[in-house]
Design a protein around this motif. Structure first.
Motif, PDB file in Angstrom:
ATOM      1  N   ARG A 165      15.918  57.702  27.375  1.00  0.00           N
ATOM      2  CA  ARG A 165      15.729  58.818  28.057  1.00  0.00           C
ATOM      3  C   ARG A 165      15.419  59.868  26.863  1.00  0.00           C
ATOM      4  N   VAL A 166      14.329  60.351  26.738  1.00  0.00           N
ATOM      5  CA  VAL A 166      13.881  61.348  25.710  1.00  0.00           C
ATOM      6  C   VAL A 166      13.235  62.613  26.512  1.00  0.00           C
ATOM      7  N   VAL A 167      13.689  63.826  25.861  1.00  0.00           N
ATOM      8  CA  VAL A 167      13.301  65.225  26.389  1.00  0.00           C
ATOM      9  C   VAL A 167      12.496  65.852  24.803  1.00  0.00           C
ATOM     10  N   GLU A 168      11.329  66.240  24.942  1.00  0.00           N
ATOM     11  CA  GLU A 168      10.549  66.715  23.947  1.00  0.00           C
ATOM     12  C   GLU A 168      10.568  68.481  24.353  1.00  0.00           C
ATOM     13  N   LEU A 169      11.136  69.183  23.370  1.00  0.00           N
ATOM     14  CA  LEU A 169      11.330  70.562  23.745  1.00  0.00           C
ATOM     15  C   LEU A 169       9.719  71.235  23.008  1.00  0.00           C
ATOM     16  N   GLY A 170       9.235  72.234  23.336  1.00  0.00           N
ATOM     17  CA  GLY A 170       8.187  72.814  22.804  1.00  0.00           C
ATOM     18  C   GLY A 170       7.115  71.813  22.503  1.00  0.00           C
ATOM     19  N   ALA A 171       6.673  70.996  23.238  1.00  0.00           N
ATOM     20  CA  ALA A 171       5.892  69.948  22.916  1.00  0.00           C
ATOM     21  C   ALA A 171       4.496  70.271  22.404  1.00  0.00           C
ATOM     22  N   GLY A 172       4.115  71.236  22.884  1.00  0.00           N
ATOM     23  CA  GLY A 172       2.493  71.718  22.247  1.00  0.00           C
ATOM     24  C   GLY A 172       1.832  70.823  22.685  1.00  0.00           C
ATOM     25  N   CYS A 173       0.988  70.056  21.722  1.00  0.00           N
ATOM     26  CA  CYS A 173       0.086  69.257  21.999  1.00  0.00           C
ATOM     27  C   CYS A 173       0.416  67.732  22.406  1.00  0.00           C
ATOM     28  N   GLY A 174       1.729  67.433  22.359  1.00  0.00           N
ATOM     29  CA  GLY A 174       2.343  66.426  22.840  1.00  0.00           C
ATOM     30  C   GLY A 174       2.510  65.206  21.917  1.00  0.00           C
TER      31      GLY A 174
END
Length: 275
Positions: free
Chosen positions: A110-119
């Protein structure tokens, strides 16, 4: 008085990352290393991105990824996530490289990306088998969702990706930490101003459980901002700096740093120190 040689920095294996990282034991000393030895401002700016373009393409995970950018949004104060930065490309290719060489395993995590922007980093993590939640402020989600949807049209991925709103410093959605905390929290270019450091750390502490590994890539623009973050983060986290030799060989830059972090309260079960 007897003279003593300076001790070399200690290294460690932190969290779920199997490679070695140089332990950050002093924010001031780490900043001196990054700027004094790396000379980031003398290196090429935007080596891997073109922010004036409306798209950025990158070969990753045996696919040709294409990300939409919004260069015009850069004129809005505080909006930087509408285009890609070198740190995002470095992080994405680092994830691919580390998985290929057995330093990371993302399948089923399980992964959370912070401030993903364009991803980009979150999309790559999903292609490598993770269940990813890409987060950003509400006004950034439209572009982010377009990029997620577009890059999963070419067939099923090993993992999954969805987009969710998250404001640093606010109470986080329980879905992000239940039934268990994420295995990884990732982010690129999230250390950009001193005013945002406290809220970022509040969110990191909320997201991190005993087995969470944080991977943050950052553009080295302002030494005071990086020192502010490291000094504050060292109160609650054990931090390591991942040497460029462990990054993807074609995506290295002295203008970017890559940190791995774990919560100190659980660090005794997550660190192996090499003397």
């Amino acid at each position: 008085m007897e003279e003593h040689e300076l001790e070399p920095p200690r290294s460690a294996h932190l969290g779920a990352y199997a490679g070695e990282a140089r332990l950050v034991e002093s924010a001031e000393e780490e900043v001196m290393l990054l700027w004094g030895l790396g000379q980031p401002t003398s290196q090429r700016h935007n080596a891997f991105v073109r922010q004036s373009s409306h798209t950025l393409s990158l070969d990753c995970c045996a696919r040709r990824l294409t990300l939409l950018q919004s260069p015009s949004s850069m004129s809005t104060p505080g909006v930087t996530g509408a285009v890609m930065w070198d740190s995002g490309v470095v992080l994405a290719k680092f994830l691919e490289h580390a998985v290929d060489f057995g330093q990371l395993s993302l399948k089923g995590t399980r992964v959370v990306e912070l401030g993903a922007g364009c991803g980009l980093a979150g999309i790559v993590a999903a292609l490598l088998g993770a269940e990813v939640v890409l987060t950003d402020l509400s006004d950034r989600l439209k572009l982010l969702k377009k990029n997620v949807d577009a890059n999963f049209e070419d067939g099923p991925a090993k993992g999954s990706a969805r987009v969710s709103e998250l404001t640093w410093g606010d109470e986080i959605d329980s879905e992000l930490v239940e039934p268990i905390h994420p295995d990884f929290v990732i982010g690129s270019d999230v250390i950009y101003c001193e005013a945002a450091v406290n809220d970022l750390l509040i969110t990191l502490k909320q997201l991190c459980g005993p087995h969470t590994t944080i991977l943050l890539a950052g553009e080295l623009r302002n030494d005071a901002v990086v020192e502010c973050f490291l000094e504050a983060a060292l109160e609650d986290f054990t931090i390591g700096c991942i040497d460029q030799q462990q990054w993807h060989p074609d995506f290295r830059s002295n203008r970017v740093s890559l940190f791995v972090m774990v919560k100190k309260v659980e660090a005794s079960t997550q660190i192996v120190i090499d003397f």
